[in-house]
Scaffold this motif. Structure first.
Motif, PDB file in Angstrom:
ATOM      1  N   ARG A  35       0.833  -1.211   0.000  1.00 34.44           N
ATOM      2  CA  ARG A  35       0.000   0.000   0.000  1.00 34.44           C
ATOM      3  C   ARG A  35       0.863   1.255   0.000  1.00 34.44           C
ATOM      4  N   GLU A  36       1.979   1.218   0.693  1.00 35.61           N
ATOM      5  CA  GLU A  36       2.880   2.369   0.680  1.00 35.61           C
ATOM      6  C   GLU A  36       3.502   2.575  -0.701  1.00 35.61           C
ATOM      7  N   ALA A  37       3.910   1.491  -1.343  1.00 34.10           N
ATOM      8  CA  ALA A  37       4.485   1.611  -2.689  1.00 34.10           C
ATOM      9  C   ALA A  37       3.453   2.135  -3.680  1.00 34.10           C
ATOM     10  N   LEU A  38       2.218   1.671  -3.562  1.00 32.71           N
ATOM     11  CA  LEU A  38       1.168   2.156  -4.450  1.00 32.71           C
ATOM     12  C   LEU A  38       0.820   3.610  -4.170  1.00 32.71           C
ATOM     13  N   ALA A  39       0.864   4.012  -2.896  1.00 31.91           N
ATOM     14  CA  ALA A  39       0.615   5.413  -2.560  1.00 31.91           C
ATOM     15  C   ALA A  39       1.657   6.314  -3.214  1.00 31.91           C
ATOM     16  N   ASP A  40       2.918   5.912  -3.181  1.00 34.40           N
ATOM     17  CA  ASP A  40       3.971   6.690  -3.843  1.00 34.40           C
ATOM     18  C   ASP A  40       3.716   6.778  -5.346  1.00 34.40           C
ATOM     19  N   LYS A  41       3.331   5.653  -5.946  1.00 39.60           N
ATOM     20  CA  LYS A  41       3.062   5.626  -7.387  1.00 39.60           C
ATOM     21  C   LYS A  41       1.881   6.532  -7.734  1.00 39.60           C
ATOM     22  N   LEU A  42       0.798   6.419  -6.959  1.00 38.75           N
ATOM     23  CA  LEU A  42      -0.408   7.182  -7.263  1.00 38.75           C
ATOM     24  C   LEU A  42      -0.243   8.673  -6.998  1.00 38.75           C
ATOM     25  N   ALA A  43       0.625   9.035  -6.056  1.00 35.66           N
ATOM     26  CA  ALA A  43       0.868  10.459  -5.812  1.00 35.66           C
ATOM     27  C   ALA A  43       1.392  11.119  -7.080  1.00 35.66           C
ATOM     28  N   GLY A  44       2.237  10.400  -7.818  1.00 36.93           N
ATOM     29  CA  GLY A  44       2.720  10.929  -9.083  1.00 36.93           C
ATOM     30  C   GLY A  44       1.622  11.029 -10.124  1.00 36.93           C
ATOM     31  N   VAL A  45       0.701  10.077 -10.136  1.00 39.97           N
ATOM     32  CA  VAL A  45      -0.414  10.095 -11.086  1.00 39.97           C
ATOM     33  C   VAL A  45      -1.396  11.207 -10.741  1.00 39.97           C
ATOM     34  N   ALA A  46      -1.723  11.325  -9.461  1.00 33.31           N
ATOM     35  CA  ALA A  46      -2.739  12.283  -9.017  1.00 33.31           C
ATOM     36  C   ALA A  46      -2.222  13.705  -8.946  1.00 33.31           C
ATOM     37  N   GLY A  47      -0.910  13.846  -8.777  1.00 27.43           N
ATOM     38  CA  GLY A  47      -0.384  15.184  -8.557  1.00 27.43           C
ATOM     39  C   GLY A  47      -0.811  15.757  -7.229  1.00 27.43           C
ATOM     40  N   ALA A  48      -1.057  14.876  -6.266  1.00 24.35           N
ATOM     41  CA  ALA A  48      -1.535  15.270  -4.943  1.00 24.35           C
ATOM     42  C   ALA A  48      -1.115  14.183  -3.961  1.00 24.35           C
ATOM     43  N   PRO A  49      -1.057  14.511  -2.665  1.00 24.66           N
ATOM     44  CA  PRO A  49      -0.689  13.479  -1.685  1.00 24.66           C
ATOM     45  C   PRO A  49      -1.683  12.321  -1.684  1.00 24.66           C
TER      46      PRO A  49
END
Length: 390
Positions: free
Chosen positions: A79-93
């Motif tokens: 979940r932490e690795a996916l959060a890092d990945k998605l932060a780049g996609v979303a442009g938000a925390p």
């Protein structure tokens, strides 16, 4: 002596209403894989093997005793690795607390739809689109509102705007199954404008996000400020990582929506097995080059299929921009299910356009997630089959 009839436990059995609702609404059909003399261009499944390091990670997890229950939301490291990945996609925390690991993308879609839709709620879907959405809405007792696409298979924004008035939910995939189109930044901005000031929620199924061949950066729904706070993002490891049989996916979105989806998922699925999550973590960390390799091959296969289909009389080709599908219109005056059945007798399996909605009638869906030889031979057989129907 008069005979007596003994009642059995099944003598008065009737399925629950949810079963009847799904049966009445469902257009889904099971299509075969290539075998013997049958060439299948029907499967929405990569023909690549899972990258070796992912399989090795699963074996290491098994040998290391990682065979016990996982936390219900999923393994913290994944979940932490996916959060890092998605932060780049979303442009938000992105908080790991708002990520739910699911039993494949299907379970993620089920958990999100069943947690949002009450009986009678209106749920808007494009027509045609992936047929599972309507099945799940029907299971929940919601009302499916299909919206015809424009001639170019993108959204008809006027029709979409009318349908969204008072809707509980809008569900779509980008890139699209079955059409292969990719919704642009402009389209998603227009959707944000249509929903501004409403309480309508969105489920964005982005299973094919890594398979965008438009030449422009892919725009995720969660990258837009006007959509992010109303969207459940649904993702799977099946397509990008060639992990269909592993059954692992994930959801991310606003905290209340993910908590609701987790309640549903935890009830009927429980936690995803630990070994698969360890493999998924390796995929996230190490498979960028594998994704690029497979994507390049899909792009080549897509060009091959388009070239071969362009030689078939009576087909009007679509202009797919992503995923791995062609959605041509045919000129034979028969329902698509009958055309598909006839093509099977010529040794090729494809999917009927009507499986994806009423507006898919008159089309066939072909997958180029198959090797070049199968594509060439499958289209040759399709040409012979259509010719025989005229």
């Amino acid at each position: 002596m008069p005979s007596t009839v003994t009642a059995t436990p099944l003598s008065s059995f009737a399925p629950a209403a949810a079963v009847a609702r799904i049966a009445a609404a469902s257009r889904r059909t099971q299509q075969p894989q290539s075998s013997g003399d049958l060439v299948s261009l029907a499967m929405g499944e990569p023909d690549f093997d899972t990258p070796e390091q992912v399989t090795e990670a699963a074996l290491a997890a098994l040998r290391g005793g990682r065979t016990h229950y996982s936390p219900l939301l999923g393994e913290p490291a994944l979940r932490e690795a996916l959060a890092d990945k998605l932060a780049g996609v979303a442009g938000a925390p992105v908080s790991p607390a708002d990520i739910l690991i699911t039993q494949g993308g299907t379970a993620g879609l089920a958990a999100s739809i069943l947690s949002l839709v009450d009986p009678g709620d209106r749920v808007v879907v494009p027509d045609p689109t992936y047929s599972l959405y309507a099945d799940l809405v029907s299971m929940a007792g919601g009302v499916v509102v299909p919206v015809p696409l424009a001639a170019d298979l993108h959204w008809d924004l006027d029709l979409l705007g009318d349908a969204l008035a008072g809707a509980k939910l809008f569900v779509f995939c980008n890139p699209s199954n079955p059409t292969g189109i990719v919704h642009s930044r402009a389209e998603l901005d227009a959707l944000a404008d249509l929903l501004d000031g409403t309480s309508t929620l969105v489920i964005s199924d982005e299973a094919y996000a890594d398979l965008d061949f438009t030449g422009r950066p892919f725009t995720s729904t969660i990258s837009l400020d006007g959509l992010r706070d109303r969207t459940v993002y649904c993702q799977t490891f099946s397509k990008s990582y060639a992990m269909t049989g592993w059954r692992v996916g994930y959801l991310w979105g606003p905290t209340p929506l993910i908590q609701a989806a987790a309640r549903i998922h935890n009830t009927f699925n429980g936690s995803v097995n630990t070994v698969v999550q360890d493999a998924a973590l390796t995929a996230v960390r190490t498979c960028d080059a594998d994704i690029a390799r497979m994507r390049a091959e899909y792009e080549r296969r897509g060009e091959l299929m388009r070239t071969e289909l362009a030689r078939v009389p009576g087909l009007t080709l679509s202009a797919p921009e992503g995923a791995f599908y062609q959605f041509p219109r045919y000129d034979v005056d028969l329902p698509s299910v009958e055309v598909v059945a006839a093509l099977r007798t010529h040794g090729v399996a494809v999917r009927p356009g009507s499986e994806f909605g009423a507006r898919g009638e008159g089309h066939l869906r072909l997958s180029y997630a198959a090797d070049a030889e199968s594509i060439t031979e499958g289209v040759r057989r399709l040409a012979h089959g259509l010719s025989a129907l005229r």
